[in-house]
Design a protein around this motif. Structure first.
Motif, PDB file in Angstrom:
ATOM      1  N   LEU A  38       0.819  -1.137  -0.064  1.00  0.00           N
ATOM      2  CA  LEU A  38      -0.131   0.088  -0.226  1.00  0.00           C
ATOM      3  C   LEU A  38       0.819   1.118  -0.258  1.00  0.00           C
ATOM      4  N   PHE A  39       2.110   1.298   0.609  1.00  0.00           N
ATOM      5  CA  PHE A  39       3.019   2.086   0.465  1.00  0.00           C
ATOM      6  C   PHE A  39       3.434   2.644  -0.811  1.00  0.00           C
ATOM      7  N   GLU A  40       3.681   1.546  -1.566  1.00  0.00           N
ATOM      8  CA  GLU A  40       3.965   1.868  -3.122  1.00  0.00           C
ATOM      9  C   GLU A  40       2.711   2.390  -3.816  1.00  0.00           C
ATOM     10  N   ASP A  41       1.584   2.058  -3.566  1.00  0.00           N
ATOM     11  CA  ASP A  41       0.480   2.317  -4.168  1.00  0.00           C
ATOM     12  C   ASP A  41       0.019   4.022  -3.852  1.00  0.00           C
ATOM     13  N   TYR A  42       0.513   4.273  -2.787  1.00  0.00           N
ATOM     14  CA  TYR A  42      -0.359   5.548  -2.136  1.00  0.00           C
ATOM     15  C   TYR A  42       0.876   6.605  -2.045  1.00  0.00           C
ATOM     16  N   ARG A  43       1.983   6.383  -1.995  1.00  0.00           N
ATOM     17  CA  ARG A  43       3.039   7.487  -1.683  1.00  0.00           C
ATOM     18  C   ARG A  43       2.883   8.458  -2.479  1.00  0.00           C
ATOM     19  N   GLU A  44       3.250   8.172  -3.869  1.00  0.00           N
ATOM     20  CA  GLU A  44       3.265   9.352  -4.972  1.00  0.00           C
ATOM     21  C   GLU A  44       2.068   9.959  -5.379  1.00  0.00           C
ATOM     22  N   PRO A  45       0.814   9.291  -5.217  1.00  0.00           N
ATOM     23  CA  PRO A  45      -0.329   9.852  -5.406  1.00  0.00           C
ATOM     24  C   PRO A  45      -0.812  10.713  -4.536  1.00  0.00           C
ATOM     25  N   ILE A  46      -0.519  10.586  -3.088  1.00  0.00           N
ATOM     26  CA  ILE A  46      -0.849  11.437  -2.063  1.00  0.00           C
ATOM     27  C   ILE A  46       0.450  12.834  -2.207  1.00  0.00           C
ATOM     28  N   LEU A  47       1.512  12.410  -2.205  1.00  0.00           N
ATOM     29  CA  LEU A  47       2.485  13.408  -2.477  1.00  0.00           C
ATOM     30  C   LEU A  47       2.082  14.243  -3.553  1.00  0.00           C
ATOM     31  N   ASP A  48       1.732  13.938  -4.815  1.00  0.00           N
ATOM     32  CA  ASP A  48       1.612  14.686  -5.943  1.00  0.00           C
ATOM     33  C   ASP A  48       0.276  15.724  -5.351  1.00  0.00           C
ATOM     34  N   ALA A  49      -0.902  14.894  -4.665  1.00  0.00           N
ATOM     35  CA  ALA A  49      -2.061  15.540  -4.308  1.00  0.00           C
ATOM     36  C   ALA A  49      -1.526  16.880  -3.528  1.00  0.00           C
ATOM     37  N   LEU A  50      -0.424  16.599  -2.658  1.00  0.00           N
ATOM     38  CA  LEU A  50      -0.036  17.674  -1.648  1.00  0.00           C
ATOM     39  C   LEU A  50       0.483  18.799  -2.501  1.00  0.00           C
ATOM     40  N   ARG A  51       1.386  18.412  -3.608  1.00  0.00           N
ATOM     41  CA  ARG A  51       2.212  19.245  -4.308  1.00  0.00           C
ATOM     42  C   ARG A  51       1.207  20.240  -4.939  1.00  0.00           C
ATOM     43  N   ARG A  52       0.063  19.808  -5.540  1.00  0.00           N
ATOM     44  CA  ARG A  52      -1.011  20.562  -6.325  1.00  0.00           C
ATOM     45  C   ARG A  52      -1.528  21.643  -5.253  1.00  0.00           C
ATOM     46  N   ARG A  53      -1.246  21.456  -3.998  1.00  0.00           N
ATOM     47  CA  ARG A  53      -1.973  22.442  -2.992  1.00  0.00           C
ATOM     48  C   ARG A  53      -0.991  23.150  -2.345  1.00  0.00           C
ATOM     49  N   SER A  54       0.287  23.166  -3.212  1.00  0.00           N
ATOM     50  CA  SER A  54       1.669  23.835  -2.611  1.00  0.00           C
ATOM     51  C   SER A  54       1.971  23.465  -1.376  1.00  0.00           C
ATOM     52  N   ILE A  55       1.596  22.119  -0.962  1.00  0.00           N
ATOM     53  CA  ILE A  55       2.472  21.751   0.089  1.00  0.00           C
ATOM     54  C   ILE A  55       3.636  20.729   0.175  1.00  0.00           C
ATOM     55  N   ASP A  56       4.717  20.868   0.818  1.00  0.00           N
ATOM     56  CA  ASP A  56       5.891  19.765   0.672  1.00  0.00           C
ATOM     57  C   ASP A  56       5.889  19.111   1.652  1.00  0.00           C
ATOM     58  N   ALA A  57       5.864  17.816   1.234  1.00  0.00           N
ATOM     59  CA  ALA A  57       5.759  16.681   1.969  1.00  0.00           C
ATOM     60  C   ALA A  57       6.849  15.637   1.762  1.00  0.00           C
ATOM     61  N   ARG A  58       7.181  14.759   2.742  1.00  0.00           N
ATOM     62  CA  ARG A  58       7.978  13.578   2.657  1.00  0.00           C
ATOM     63  C   ARG A  58       7.243  12.486   3.406  1.00  0.00           C
ATOM     64  N   ALA A  59       7.280  11.225   2.559  1.00  0.00           N
ATOM     65  CA  ALA A  59       6.643   9.968   3.037  1.00  0.00           C
ATOM     66  C   ALA A  59       7.518   8.990   3.607  1.00  0.00           C
ATOM     67  N   SER A  60       7.212   8.365   4.847  1.00  0.00           N
ATOM     68  CA  SER A  60       8.064   7.530   5.273  1.00  0.00           C
ATOM     69  C   SER A  60       7.370   6.283   5.806  1.00  0.00           C
ATOM     70  N   LEU A  61       8.109   5.188   5.998  1.00  0.00           N
ATOM     71  CA  LEU A  61       7.654   4.198   6.757  1.00  0.00           C
ATOM     72  C   LEU A  61       8.109   4.055   8.178  1.00  0.00           C
ATOM     73  N   LEU A  62       7.550   3.194   9.021  1.00  0.00           N
ATOM     74  CA  LEU A  62       8.177   2.995  10.347  1.00  0.00           C
ATOM     75  C   LEU A  62       9.677   2.653  10.518  1.00  0.00           C
ATOM     76  N   GLY A  63      10.396   3.239  11.277  1.00  0.00           N
ATOM     77  CA  GLY A  63      11.830   3.208  11.315  1.00  0.00           C
ATOM     78  C   GLY A  63      12.634   3.927  10.561  1.00  0.00           C
ATOM     79  N   ASP A  64      12.081   4.950   9.577  1.00  0.00           N
ATOM     80  CA  ASP A  64      12.678   5.821   8.600  1.00  0.00           C
ATOM     81  C   ASP A  64      12.765   7.189   9.028  1.00  0.00           C
ATOM     82  N   ILE A  65      11.993   7.308  10.081  1.00  0.00           N
ATOM     83  CA  ILE A  65      11.778   8.608  10.725  1.00  0.00           C
ATOM     84  C   ILE A  65      11.797   8.582  12.433  1.00  0.00           C
ATOM     85  N   ALA A  66      12.289   9.944  12.793  1.00  0.00           N
ATOM     86  CA  ALA A  66      12.083   9.923  14.202  1.00  0.00           C
ATOM     87  C   ALA A  66      10.391   9.979  14.766  1.00  0.00           C
ATOM     88  N   HIS A  67      10.123   9.417  15.710  1.00  0.00           N
ATOM     89  CA  HIS A  67       8.546   9.640  16.212  1.00  0.00           C
ATOM     90  C   HIS A  67       8.417  10.871  16.389  1.00  0.00           C
TER      91      HIS A  67
END
Length: 319
Positions: free
Chosen positions: A20-49
């Motif tokens: 699901l991460f592979e399915d949704y990561r880019e579509p959600i990030l693209d939808a945020l970019r269209r709203r002028s929001i910069d975002a990063r997507a991570s899985l558990l273990g790749d980012i501090a809590h």
């Protein structure tokens, strides 16, 4: 491009399966970019809590303890049903369920399709071989009563579509609702009346303590003899043994079930072999990536601008 906290991008933690991460990561990030929001997507273990701003959630994700994510402003579910997370005692963040046009339209199409299948007696000619030349003329929709249990986003849309086809529609819900073209009943005291007219009964209720085994043997006995059941809400709505007994007695002519207590349905379960049961593998209202990504992005954008979150779950009601 606007970012959270000045030049810091918003951090989305995906509490989902890798697929699901592979399915949704880019579509959600693209939808945020269209709203002028910069975002990063991570899985558990790749980012501090403490750096997590939002959690995108679906059943099957590895996180069960949400307390460490104290800075997360919301948990955004990819699914409409939230019964597996709403009671999590470690969840301090606001929880939002998925309500989107693709999910709503998919449910309406599935419900209407199977309601028409039952109404027209289509199995008589499609499934029974060999056939005899026996003409069966069904009643018109205006002569058939349909009851929809649950008048939330999906139930109201399904009830409206069925009423537009001419069916005599009754809708039942826990609290009063209004649906154009439908008779609407509310409260436990009116449930027997809703069931008594249900030549076709459609279950679209969420799972709550009040809805588990709502359709037990006593309530199934209130249905008109030879009725049809279509359940796409939650599998716990119907007592399985009581349904089999109602099918065997002829009280219920046929049941089309998209949701079950255990999924996939265990191989030895009588639903697999019963001639009156059609199993649909939980596909009635699948979340569509494109439309769901837009809703996730819209909720993040609303939160970042200080607007109220959409589809916020009421923990006291479990939906």
């Amino acid at each position: 491009m606007r970012a959270h906290n000045g030049d810091k991008a918003i951090n989305l933690l995906f509490n989902v399966t890798p697929a699901l991460f592979e399915d949704y990561r880019e579509p959600i990030l693209d939808a945020l970019r269209r709203r002028s929001i910069d975002a990063r997507a991570s899985l558990l273990g790749d980012i501090a809590h403490q750096d997590v701003d939002y959690i995108v959630h679906a059943t099957g994700g590895p996180i069960t303890d949400f307390a460490p994510f104290s800075n997360a402003r919301a948990v955004l579910s990819l699914w409409a049903g939230v019964e597996k997370i709403v009671g999590n005692a470690t969840l301090p963040q606001p929880l939002c369920r998925m309500v989107d046009d693709g999910l709503r339209q998919g449910m309406v199409e599935w419900v209407v399709g199977h309601a028409l299948r039952a109404h027209l007696g289509m199995d008589r000619y499609v499934c029974q071989k060999p056939l005899t030349w026996e003409q069966h003329v069904p009643p018109l929709a205006t002569e058939r009563s349909v009851t929809v249990l649950g008048l939330g986003e999906l139930g109201s849309a399904a009830a409206t579509a069925l009423a537009q086809l001419g069916f005599r529609v009754t809708g039942w819900s826990r609290s009063p609702r209004e649906v154009a073209g439908a008779r609407c009943l509310a409260g436990s005291e009116s449930l027997p009346k809703a069931l008594a007219s249900a030549e076709i009964l459609i279950g679209l209720l969420p799972q709550t303590p009040e809805t588990i085994d709502l359709l037990n043997a006593e309530r199934l006995a209130l249905l008109p003899r030879g009725s049809f059941i279509i359940n796409a809400g939650r599998g716990t709505l119907i007592d399985d043994d009581a349904l089999i007994a109602a099918l065997d007695s002829g009280r219920v002519a046929q049941a089309t079930l998209d949701v079950f207590r255990t999924e996939p349905v265990p191989s030895g379960h009588p639903f697999w072999s019963h001639p009156g049961v059609t199993i649909s593998p939980h596909v009635a209202a699948a979340t569509r990536v494109g439309t769901a990504a837009e809703k996730i992005a819209e909720n993040v954008a609303r939160s970042e601008s200080g607007a109220p979150l959409m589809n916020l779950v009421d923990r006291t009601l479990s939906y």
